[in-house]
Enzyme design. Structure first.
Site, PDB file in Angstrom:
ATOM      1  N   SER A   1       0.830  -1.221   0.000  1.00 30.17           N
ATOM      2  CA  SER A   1       0.000   0.000   0.000  1.00 30.17           C
ATOM      3  C   SER A   1       0.857   1.260   0.000  1.00 30.17           C
ATOM      4  CB  SER A   1      -0.891   0.032   1.235  1.00 30.17           C
ATOM      5  OG  SER A   1      -1.687  -1.119   1.289  1.00 30.17           O
TER       6      SER A   1
HETATM    7  N1  SAH Z   1      -0.360  -4.515   4.193  1.00 30.38           N
HETATM    8  C1  SAH Z   1       0.143  -5.174   3.024  1.00 30.38           C
HETATM    9  C2  SAH Z   1      -0.963  -5.235   1.988  1.00 30.38           C
HETATM   10  C3  SAH Z   1      -0.824  -6.368   1.081  1.00 30.38           C
HETATM   11  S1  SAH Z   1      -2.141  -6.515  -0.098  1.00 30.38           S
HETATM   12  C4  SAH Z   1       1.318  -4.399   2.470  1.00 30.38           C
HETATM   13  O1  SAH Z   1       1.303  -3.156   2.555  1.00 30.38           O
HETATM   14  O2  SAH Z   1       2.228  -5.013   1.933  1.00 30.38           O
HETATM   15  C5  SAH Z   1      -3.277  -7.566   0.722  1.00 30.38           C
HETATM   16  C6  SAH Z   1      -2.756  -8.916   1.163  1.00 30.38           C
HETATM   17  O3  SAH Z   1      -3.872  -9.647   1.657  1.00 30.38           O
HETATM   18  C7  SAH Z   1      -2.160  -9.754   0.034  1.00 30.38           C
HETATM   19  O4  SAH Z   1      -0.886 -10.176   0.404  1.00 30.38           O
HETATM   20  C8  SAH Z   1      -3.138 -10.931  -0.089  1.00 30.38           C
HETATM   21  O5  SAH Z   1      -2.522 -12.136  -0.472  1.00 30.38           O
HETATM   22  C9  SAH Z   1      -3.709 -11.009   1.313  1.00 30.38           C
HETATM   23  N2  SAH Z   1      -4.998 -11.697   1.411  1.00 30.38           N
HETATM   24  C10 SAH Z   1      -6.058 -11.631   0.569  1.00 30.38           C
HETATM   25  N3  SAH Z   1      -7.062 -12.403   1.006  1.00 30.38           N
HETATM   26  C11 SAH Z   1      -6.624 -12.972   2.169  1.00 30.38           C
HETATM   27  C12 SAH Z   1      -7.222 -13.883   3.090  1.00 30.38           C
HETATM   28  N4  SAH Z   1      -8.456 -14.346   2.928  1.00 30.38           N
HETATM   29  N5  SAH Z   1      -6.483 -14.259   4.168  1.00 30.38           N
HETATM   30  C13 SAH Z   1      -5.223 -13.787   4.355  1.00 30.38           C
HETATM   31  N6  SAH Z   1      -4.614 -12.935   3.510  1.00 30.38           N
HETATM   32  C14 SAH Z   1      -5.315 -12.531   2.435  1.00 30.38           C
END
Ligand code: SAH
Length: 193
Positions: free
Chosen positions: A43
């Site tokens: 993000s």
């Molecule tokens: N805070 C992180 C955001 C990553 S994007 C950063 O800034 O790097 C969102 C993340 O949520 C992704 O890595 C995706 O794989 C994960 N995600 C999506 N659905 C999910 C679920 N049901 N359980 C766990 N993780 C999930």
């Protein structure tokens, strides 16, 4: 602004975002989301900071994070709470974040590879919950794993646009919610059991 908020901002400003990225490291200071592979993104920094401040952490807080991703947000949460329980569904991202945050010498982060829609029952309840992927509705399990007096930040809406919501559970267990601002996150995959 409280002194804790000032401290969070100071810490955030010296946190090396590039450390959590594989590509575009030299652009890490740009205030935009970047790909971290597997269709996922890290993000934009201003949003990570805003979500953290809205979560209203305190030193004893036990925090659940859904969507570890790069681990950048995880680091910020861990620096200002007692412990962070973070769940990621993509194995490679889970492994990589674990390695990076381990090398950065965080000792209060617990990692799980799995579906965050279910939260992390064994370690519930939590004072704070941070969801960094978009859901159509707040998953019931997460509400169930939030303590009375707890707060959750979660983007709620369609796959293409959401509202960042603050969900609060009061002392009697009553839920209230308020919209913070429009955001765009990748989707929370899967549903509840
Ligand atoms: N805070 C992180 C955001 C990553 S994007 C950063 O800034 O790097 C969102 C993340 O949520 C992704 O890595 C995706 O794989 C994960 N995600 C999506 N659905 C999910 C679920 N049901 N359980 C766990 N993780 C999930």
């Amino acid at each position: 602004m409280t002194s804790l908020e000032k401290e969070i901002i100071r810490y955030f400003e010296q946190l090396d975002r590039g450390y959590f990225m594989d590509e575009n490291k030299e652009l890490a200071f740009w205030d935009q989301a970047f790909s971290i592979g597997y269709g996922q993104t890290i993000s934009q920094p201003t949003l990570v900071l805003k979500m953290t401040l809205e979560l209203d952490l305190f030193p004893e807080s036990r925090v659940l994070e859904v969507g570890t991703g790069s681990g950048f947000q995880t680091a910020l949460l861990a620096a200002f709470s007692a412990s962070v329980y973070t769940v990621e569904r993509i194995g490679s991202l889970h492994e990589q974040a674990k390695e990076r945050l381990g090398e950065a010498e965080f000792t209060n982060i617990h990692f799980k590879h799995g579906d965050g829609n279910q939260g992390w029952k064994e370690n519930a309840p939590f004072d704070r919950i941070m969801v960094t992927a978009a859901a159509p509705d707040v998953p019931e399990s997460l509400i169930g794993q939030l303590k009375n007096g707890g707060k959750m930040i979660i983007p709620i809406g369609s796959p293409h646009s959401q509202n960042l919501m603050l969900i609060e559970k009061d002392g009697e267990g009553e839920i209230s919610s308020s919209a913070i601002e429009p955001v765009v996150f990748v989707g929370l995959v899967g549903g509840e059991e």
